[in-house]
Design a protein around this motif. Sequence first.
Motif, PDB file in Angstrom:
ATOM      1  N   VAL A  25       0.840  -1.202   0.000  1.00 20.10           N
ATOM      2  CA  VAL A  25       0.000   0.000   0.000  1.00 20.10           C
ATOM      3  C   VAL A  25       0.876   1.253   0.000  1.00 20.10           C
ATOM      4  O   VAL A  25       0.605   2.223  -0.725  1.00 20.10           O
ATOM      5  CB  VAL A  25      -0.955   0.001   1.211  1.00 20.10           C
ATOM      6  N   LEU A  26       1.926   1.244   0.800  1.00 23.15           N
ATOM      7  CA  LEU A  26       2.857   2.375   0.808  1.00 23.15           C
ATOM      8  C   LEU A  26       3.505   2.557  -0.559  1.00 23.15           C
ATOM      9  O   LEU A  26       3.623   3.676  -1.067  1.00 23.15           O
ATOM     10  CB  LEU A  26       3.934   2.154   1.870  1.00 23.15           C
ATOM     11  N   LEU A  51      -4.927   6.197  -5.458  1.00 23.69           N
ATOM     12  CA  LEU A  51      -4.689   6.532  -4.057  1.00 23.69           C
ATOM     13  C   LEU A  51      -5.867   6.110  -3.190  1.00 23.69           C
ATOM     14  O   LEU A  51      -5.690   5.591  -2.085  1.00 23.69           O
ATOM     15  CB  LEU A  51      -4.431   8.030  -3.907  1.00 23.69           C
ATOM     16  N   GLY A  52      -7.086   6.342  -3.668  1.00 23.36           N
ATOM     17  CA  GLY A  52      -8.263   5.926  -2.918  1.00 23.36           C
ATOM     18  C   GLY A  52      -8.342   4.416  -2.792  1.00 23.36           C
ATOM     19  O   GLY A  52      -8.650   3.886  -1.715  1.00 23.36           O
ATOM     20  N   LEU A  53      -8.032   3.706  -3.879  1.00 22.87           N
ATOM     21  CA  LEU A  53      -8.031   2.246  -3.838  1.00 22.87           C
ATOM     22  C   LEU A  53      -6.973   1.748  -2.855  1.00 22.87           C
ATOM     23  O   LEU A  53      -7.233   0.832  -2.057  1.00 22.87           O
ATOM     24  CB  LEU A  53      -7.754   1.691  -5.231  1.00 22.87           C
ATOM     25  N   GLY A  54      -5.788   2.377  -2.890  1.00 27.38           N
ATOM     26  CA  GLY A  54      -4.734   1.998  -1.948  1.00 27.38           C
ATOM     27  C   GLY A  54      -5.152   2.243  -0.508  1.00 27.38           C
ATOM     28  O   GLY A  54      -4.886   1.425   0.381  1.00 27.38           O
ATOM     29  N   ALA A  55      -5.825   3.370  -0.258  1.00 31.28           N
ATOM     30  CA  ALA A  55      -6.306   3.663   1.095  1.00 31.28           C
ATOM     31  C   ALA A  55      -7.314   2.608   1.538  1.00 31.28           C
ATOM     32  O   ALA A  55      -7.289   2.142   2.682  1.00 31.28           O
ATOM     33  CB  ALA A  55      -6.937   5.053   1.139  1.00 31.28           C
ATOM     34  N   ALA A 108      -0.694   3.950   6.511  1.00 29.95           N
ATOM     35  CA  ALA A 108      -0.582   4.129   5.066  1.00 29.95           C
ATOM     36  C   ALA A 108      -1.928   4.526   4.461  1.00 29.95           C
ATOM     37  O   ALA A 108      -1.989   5.393   3.579  1.00 29.95           O
ATOM     38  CB  ALA A 108      -0.078   2.836   4.429  1.00 29.95           C
ATOM     39  N   ALA A 109      -3.006   3.916   4.946  1.00 24.55           N
ATOM     40  CA  ALA A 109      -4.334   4.258   4.436  1.00 24.55           C
ATOM     41  C   ALA A 109      -4.663   5.722   4.699  1.00 24.55           C
ATOM     42  O   ALA A 109      -5.188   6.428   3.827  1.00 24.55           O
ATOM     43  CB  ALA A 109      -5.378   3.353   5.092  1.00 24.55           C
ATOM     44  N   PHE A 110      -4.343   6.195   5.903  1.00 22.70           N
ATOM     45  CA  PHE A 110      -4.597   7.600   6.238  1.00 22.70           C
ATOM     46  C   PHE A 110      -3.814   8.529   5.320  1.00 22.70           C
ATOM     47  O   PHE A 110      -4.358   9.495   4.776  1.00 22.70           O
ATOM     48  CB  PHE A 110      -4.220   7.850   7.698  1.00 22.70           C
ATOM     49  N   LEU A 111      -2.533   8.236   5.102  1.00 22.52           N
ATOM     50  CA  LEU A 111      -1.701   9.096   4.263  1.00 22.52           C
ATOM     51  C   LEU A 111      -2.198   9.111   2.820  1.00 22.52           C
ATOM     52  O   LEU A 111      -2.296  10.174   2.193  1.00 22.52           O
ATOM     53  CB  LEU A 111      -0.251   8.616   4.309  1.00 22.52           C
TER      54      LEU A 111
END
Length: 312
Positions: free
Chosen positions: A148-149, A167-171, A208-211
């Motif tokens: 994710v990072l 980015l949204g999918l990664g979060a 990582a999700a928050f970032l």
Amino acid sequence: MVCALGAAVCFGTATVLQAVAARAAAEPGGAQGGAQGGGADAALLLRALRQWRYLAGLALDGLGFLLQIAALRSLPIYAVGAALASSLAVTAVAAARLLRVRLSGTEWAAVGVVCAGLAMLGLASGTEGGRDGSTALKWSMLAAALAVLALGGVAGRLPERGRALLLGLGAGLGFGVVEVTVRLIDSLGPAALFTNPASYALVLGGGAAFLLLTSALQRGSVTTATAGMVIGETIGPAAIGVVWLGDRTREGLSWLAVLGFAVAVAGALALARFGEAPAATTTDGTAVAGTAPDRATANGAAVAGAEPAERG
């Protein structure tokens, strides 16, 4: 299911309370007023933190996180994930009342669809799966959190729309890692926590999700980023719960659980613009920023610009 729905209500209400506080902090000439700027504004955040509504929102975020953990310890991941996605419906209804955001007929229908999907899930879902997560699964979750990072670095090179979606999918995947790893932590003893890869995956995945979600909302479309997040945090974790952790439905109601899950997620996607509370407008017609997304503020808060409150 009560805990999962309680978490959704906490997250959805917190988003709007924080948006109301941010609006008051940004109003020109107000008691907490000051110059408005684009994007993230640390001064606006500091002013918002002086208001009880913002602090109440943070408290609701904390309570919602605890309810989420409790729900994940007793319900299948697919039911909890769909319930958490329904916080968008709570935000939409609360924004219509407190921020005077006009919801279209389609969006009101989507709120009803979410409720119908959750009702079906409530009827069909059984208890959490009885399987213990394997060591391989725990290490896989740590690898997923690291991925994710890495995804954030790749997304930064994409065009705006593709960047927001990735980015949204990664979060969403990061929040999904949190959902799964809660089930993989069997003991809270210090020795067990420090030797369990799932503990590190939970912290790294949540951070990582928050970032990634904060970056997505600041650098691209709120609707696109939130849609990616909803997909990432629901489908993958639900599959892991069923395949590797033994999550099941009540006997003979698998079809109803699948239908309810699909309906609830589809309704949440239709409300994706509420991933960040919509901007309210001042008397001169200028938009006032809302706040960062609900679960992001459970780990830290940021103030970002929002999309228009009403669609043309």
